[in-house]
Design a protein around this motif. Sequence first.
Motif, PDB file in Angstrom:
ATOM      1  N   ASN A   1       0.724  -1.317  -0.019  1.00 53.97           N
ATOM      2  CA  ASN A   1      -0.091  -0.049  -0.106  1.00 53.97           C
ATOM      3  C   ASN A   1       0.857   1.206  -0.095  1.00 53.97           C
ATOM      4  OD1 ASN A   1       0.781   0.696   2.416  1.00 53.97           O
ATOM      5  ND2 ASN A   1      -1.259   1.224   3.309  1.00 53.97           N
ATOM      6  N   VAL A   2       0.374   2.428  -0.342  1.00 60.13           N
ATOM      7  CA  VAL A   2       0.746   3.792  -0.007  1.00 60.13           C
ATOM      8  C   VAL A   2      -0.029   4.470   0.919  1.00 60.13           C
ATOM      9  CG1 VAL A   2       1.109   5.893  -1.335  1.00 60.13           C
ATOM     10  CG2 VAL A   2       2.068   3.982  -2.404  1.00 60.13           C
ATOM     11  N   ALA A   3       0.446   5.212   1.819  1.00 65.03           N
ATOM     12  CA  ALA A   3      -0.577   5.985   2.826  1.00 65.03           C
ATOM     13  C   ALA A   3       0.263   7.276   2.824  1.00 65.03           C
ATOM     14  CB  ALA A   3      -0.281   5.206   4.119  1.00 65.03           C
ATOM     15  N   GLY A   4      -1.104   8.284   2.976  1.00 64.41           N
ATOM     16  CA  GLY A   4      -0.698   9.611   3.241  1.00 64.41           C
ATOM     17  C   GLY A   4      -1.818  10.110   3.972  1.00 64.41           C
ATOM     18  N   HIS A   5      -1.742  11.866   4.066  1.00 60.24           N
ATOM     19  CA  HIS A   5      -2.611  12.180   4.895  1.00 60.24           C
ATOM     20  C   HIS A   5      -3.721  12.945   3.959  1.00 60.24           C
ATOM     21  CE1 HIS A   5      -4.139  14.783   8.065  1.00 60.24           C
ATOM     22  NE2 HIS A   5      -3.193  14.214   8.844  1.00 60.24           N
ATOM     23  N   ALA A   6      -4.951  12.877   4.298  1.00 56.47           N
ATOM     24  CA  ALA A   6      -5.959  13.232   3.788  1.00 56.47           C
ATOM     25  C   ALA A   6      -5.904  14.699   3.483  1.00 56.47           C
ATOM     26  CB  ALA A   6      -7.274  12.884   4.685  1.00 56.47           C
ATOM     27  N   THR A   7      -5.201  15.356   4.097  1.00 56.16           N
ATOM     28  CA  THR A   7      -5.178  17.162   3.854  1.00 56.16           C
ATOM     29  C   THR A   7      -4.312  17.183   2.768  1.00 56.16           C
ATOM     30  OG1 THR A   7      -3.351  17.189   5.309  1.00 56.16           O
ATOM     31  CG2 THR A   7      -5.625  17.788   6.111  1.00 56.16           C
ATOM     32  N   ARG A   8      -3.492  16.255   2.360  1.00 59.25           N
ATOM     33  CA  ARG A   8      -2.531  16.612   1.174  1.00 59.25           C
ATOM     34  C   ARG A   8      -3.069  15.700   0.032  1.00 59.25           C
ATOM     35  NH1 ARG A   8       1.362  14.660   5.042  1.00 59.25           N
ATOM     36  NH2 ARG A   8       1.739  12.760   3.980  1.00 59.25           N
ATOM     37  N   ILE A   9      -3.844  14.763   0.250  1.00 59.34           N
ATOM     38  CA  ILE A   9      -4.383  13.978  -1.128  1.00 59.34           C
ATOM     39  C   ILE A   9      -5.710  13.568  -1.026  1.00 59.34           C
ATOM     40  CG2 ILE A   9      -3.330  11.970  -0.071  1.00 59.34           C
ATOM     41  CD1 ILE A   9      -2.508  11.316  -3.133  1.00 59.34           C
ATOM     42  N   SER A  10      -6.514  13.668  -2.087  1.00 61.47           N
ATOM     43  CA  SER A  10      -7.869  13.174  -1.986  1.00 61.47           C
ATOM     44  C   SER A  10      -8.076  11.501  -2.567  1.00 61.47           C
ATOM     45  CB  SER A  10      -8.868  14.209  -2.990  1.00 61.47           C
ATOM     46  OG  SER A  10      -8.239  13.936  -4.371  1.00 61.47           O
ATOM     47  N   PRO A  11      -8.881  10.943  -2.255  1.00 64.99           N
ATOM     48  CA  PRO A  11      -9.240   9.783  -2.548  1.00 64.99           C
ATOM     49  C   PRO A  11      -9.074   9.459  -4.298  1.00 64.99           C
ATOM     50  CG  PRO A  11     -10.925  10.294  -0.821  1.00 64.99           C
ATOM     51  CD  PRO A  11     -10.234  11.441  -1.257  1.00 64.99           C
ATOM     52  N   LYS A  12      -9.745  10.695  -5.017  1.00 62.09           N
ATOM     53  CA  LYS A  12      -9.532  10.767  -6.271  1.00 62.09           C
ATOM     54  C   LYS A  12      -8.091  10.813  -6.911  1.00 62.09           C
ATOM     55  CE  LYS A  12     -11.619  12.772 -10.515  1.00 62.09           C
ATOM     56  NZ  LYS A  12     -10.242  12.958 -11.361  1.00 62.09           N
ATOM     57  N   GLU A  13      -7.316  11.535  -6.067  1.00 60.88           N
ATOM     58  CA  GLU A  13      -5.910  11.465  -6.530  1.00 60.88           C
ATOM     59  C   GLU A  13      -5.015  10.239  -6.264  1.00 60.88           C
ATOM     60  OE1 GLU A  13      -4.886  16.297  -6.036  1.00 60.88           O
ATOM     61  OE2 GLU A  13      -5.092  14.982  -4.004  1.00 60.88           O
ATOM     62  N   MET A  14      -5.769   9.348  -5.115  1.00 58.82           N
ATOM     63  CA  MET A  14      -5.217   8.391  -4.665  1.00 58.82           C
ATOM     64  C   MET A  14      -5.295   7.429  -5.915  1.00 58.82           C
ATOM     65  SD  MET A  14      -3.583   7.357  -1.728  1.00 58.82           S
ATOM     66  CE  MET A  14      -3.238   7.783  -0.097  1.00 58.82           C
ATOM     67  N   VAL A  15      -6.623   7.433  -6.407  1.00 65.81           N
ATOM     68  CA  VAL A  15      -6.849   6.320  -7.662  1.00 65.81           C
ATOM     69  C   VAL A  15      -6.208   6.760  -8.937  1.00 65.81           C
ATOM     70  CG1 VAL A  15      -8.551   5.442  -8.833  1.00 65.81           C
ATOM     71  CG2 VAL A  15      -8.954   5.654  -6.461  1.00 65.81           C
ATOM     72  N   ASP A  16      -6.490   7.991  -9.165  1.00 67.16           N
ATOM     73  CA  ASP A  16      -5.809   8.726 -10.432  1.00 67.16           C
ATOM     74  C   ASP A  16      -4.398   8.534 -10.803  1.00 67.16           C
ATOM     75  OD1 ASP A  16      -8.498   8.814 -11.322  1.00 67.16           O
ATOM     76  OD2 ASP A  16      -8.488  11.207 -11.000  1.00 67.16           O
ATOM     77  N   ASN A  17      -3.700   8.832  -9.513  1.00 70.15           N
ATOM     78  CA  ASN A  17      -2.259   9.192  -9.617  1.00 70.15           C
ATOM     79  C   ASN A  17      -1.235   8.214  -9.063  1.00 70.15           C
ATOM     80  OD1 ASN A  17      -2.906  11.699 -10.642  1.00 70.15           O
ATOM     81  ND2 ASN A  17      -2.921  12.742  -8.779  1.00 70.15           N
ATOM     82  N   ILE A  18      -1.767   7.736  -7.901  1.00 72.50           N
ATOM     83  CA  ILE A  18      -0.894   6.820  -7.210  1.00 72.50           C
ATOM     84  C   ILE A  18      -1.271   5.307  -7.604  1.00 72.50           C
ATOM     85  CG2 ILE A  18      -0.394   5.867  -4.803  1.00 72.50           C
ATOM     86  CD1 ILE A  18      -0.534   8.785  -3.966  1.00 72.50           C
ATOM     87  N   LEU A  19      -2.536   4.863  -7.642  1.00 70.55           N
ATOM     88  CA  LEU A  19      -2.836   3.566  -7.991  1.00 70.55           C
ATOM     89  C   LEU A  19      -1.984   2.854  -9.166  1.00 70.55           C
ATOM     90  CD1 LEU A  19      -4.848   1.052  -7.402  1.00 70.55           C
ATOM     91  CD2 LEU A  19      -6.408   1.813  -8.775  1.00 70.55           C
ATOM     92  N   PRO A  20      -1.973   3.458 -10.337  1.00 71.41           N
ATOM     93  CA  PRO A  20      -1.134   2.942 -11.383  1.00 71.41           C
ATOM     94  C   PRO A  20       0.208   2.622 -10.918  1.00 71.41           C
ATOM     95  CG  PRO A  20      -2.435   4.789 -12.389  1.00 71.41           C
ATOM     96  CD  PRO A  20      -2.648   4.828 -10.692  1.00 71.41           C
ATOM     97  N   LEU A  21       1.039   3.534 -10.193  1.00 74.56           N
ATOM     98  CA  LEU A  21       2.329   3.104  -9.892  1.00 74.56           C
ATOM     99  C   LEU A  21       2.186   1.919  -8.682  1.00 74.56           C
ATOM    100  CD1 LEU A  21       3.470   6.837  -9.547  1.00 74.56           C
ATOM    101  CD2 LEU A  21       4.156   5.367 -11.376  1.00 74.56           C
ATOM    102  N   LEU A  22       1.266   2.041  -7.845  1.00 73.96           N
ATOM    103  CA  LEU A  22       1.312   1.053  -7.032  1.00 73.96           C
ATOM    104  C   LEU A  22       1.158  -0.197  -7.553  1.00 73.96           C
ATOM    105  CD1 LEU A  22       0.935   0.345  -3.848  1.00 73.96           C
ATOM    106  CD2 LEU A  22      -1.584   0.735  -4.187  1.00 73.96           C
ATOM    107  N   GLN A  23       0.229  -0.413  -8.534  1.00 75.52           N
ATOM    108  CA  GLN A  23      -0.089  -1.702  -9.392  1.00 75.52           C
ATOM    109  C   GLN A  23       1.197  -2.058  -9.959  1.00 75.52           C
ATOM    110  OE1 GLN A  23      -3.521  -0.405 -11.813  1.00 75.52           O
ATOM    111  NE2 GLN A  23      -4.871  -1.341 -10.394  1.00 75.52           N
ATOM    112  N   GLU A  24       1.886  -1.070 -10.612  1.00 74.90           N
ATOM    113  CA  GLU A  24       2.993  -1.460 -11.141  1.00 74.90           C
ATOM    114  C   GLU A  24       4.197  -2.254 -10.382  1.00 74.90           C
ATOM    115  OE1 GLU A  24       6.754   0.887 -13.833  1.00 74.90           O
ATOM    116  OE2 GLU A  24       4.718   1.683 -13.450  1.00 74.90           O
ATOM    117  N   ALA A  25       4.250  -1.536  -8.974  1.00 76.03           N
ATOM    118  CA  ALA A  25       5.146  -1.995  -7.955  1.00 76.03           C
ATOM    119  C   ALA A  25       4.620  -3.293  -7.841  1.00 76.03           C
ATOM    120  CB  ALA A  25       5.230  -0.888  -6.938  1.00 76.03           C
ATOM    121  N   GLY A  26       3.461  -3.597  -7.373  1.00 76.09           N
ATOM    122  CA  GLY A  26       2.806  -4.870  -6.840  1.00 76.09           C
ATOM    123  C   GLY A  26       3.298  -6.047  -7.895  1.00 76.09           C
TER     124      GLY A  26
END
Length: 257
Positions: free
Chosen positions: A223-248
């Motif tokens: 997983n990747v964890a952050g603070h809700a004041t810095r990143i939104s759920p949508k940004e998590m899915v749009d920006n971080i999920l592809p990189l996370l899936q690649e790492a997985g």
Amino acid sequence: MKESIRDTADFVKSLEKGLKVLNVFADAEGALTLSEVAARTNITRAAARRFLLTLTELGYTRLDGRNFKLTPKILTLSAAYLSSDSLPDVAVPFLTELTEQVHESASLSILEGTDIVYVARVLTQRIMSVNLQVGTRLPACCTSMGRAQIAYLSEEELEPFLESANLVKRTPYTIDQYDNLRAEISRVKEQGFSLVNQELEVGVISIAVPIFSKKGTVIAAVNVAGHATRISPKEMVDNILPLLQEAGKGIQSAYSN
């Protein structure tokens, strides 16, 4: 379903109780008294005393006044696991690269009972209020890595898992109703990832994907964890999920088992 040996002569109940005493320190902040150990493990004070004195004699705990504390020797148990299983070693380079890409902390955990246990973690410089490190246990039901693994349990495994899980409303956002949790777990399996927004602690948001063995079974989650004041759920899915899936996928390909 695999037959349990719990009710047979092969099951050593005293060992189970001893390990329960040892594990209770995982949820404690620092030291515990004899009374606290007995209460948290639901065993008698006399039994708890015997187990604690045995652990102290073996060097795994020490007595400081009225308090029992773990000693550094306990690390030999985790070291034995880490040296016998290459998954954490395989994962760390991918977690490091992922952290550098997203500037948030990345972790790997396994499912153990109704908890997840962190087996690898790479920190960013950002400070979060949750103090997490290798060996930390968290309830699987309200964590992204937990749900990413629970989602792939069979129906025969899922029912007893949910029955034994203690659903606690840790924040106003925590899913603490079984029907709602079942629906969320189904959604996680359908979409292939889990997003948990402030259910473990207010302000903490995380996204996770499962790690599969070459046989197709789920063996861990990242997983990747952050603070809700810095990143939104949508940004998590749009920006971080592809990189996370690649790492997985990278971890899956590199892991030999």
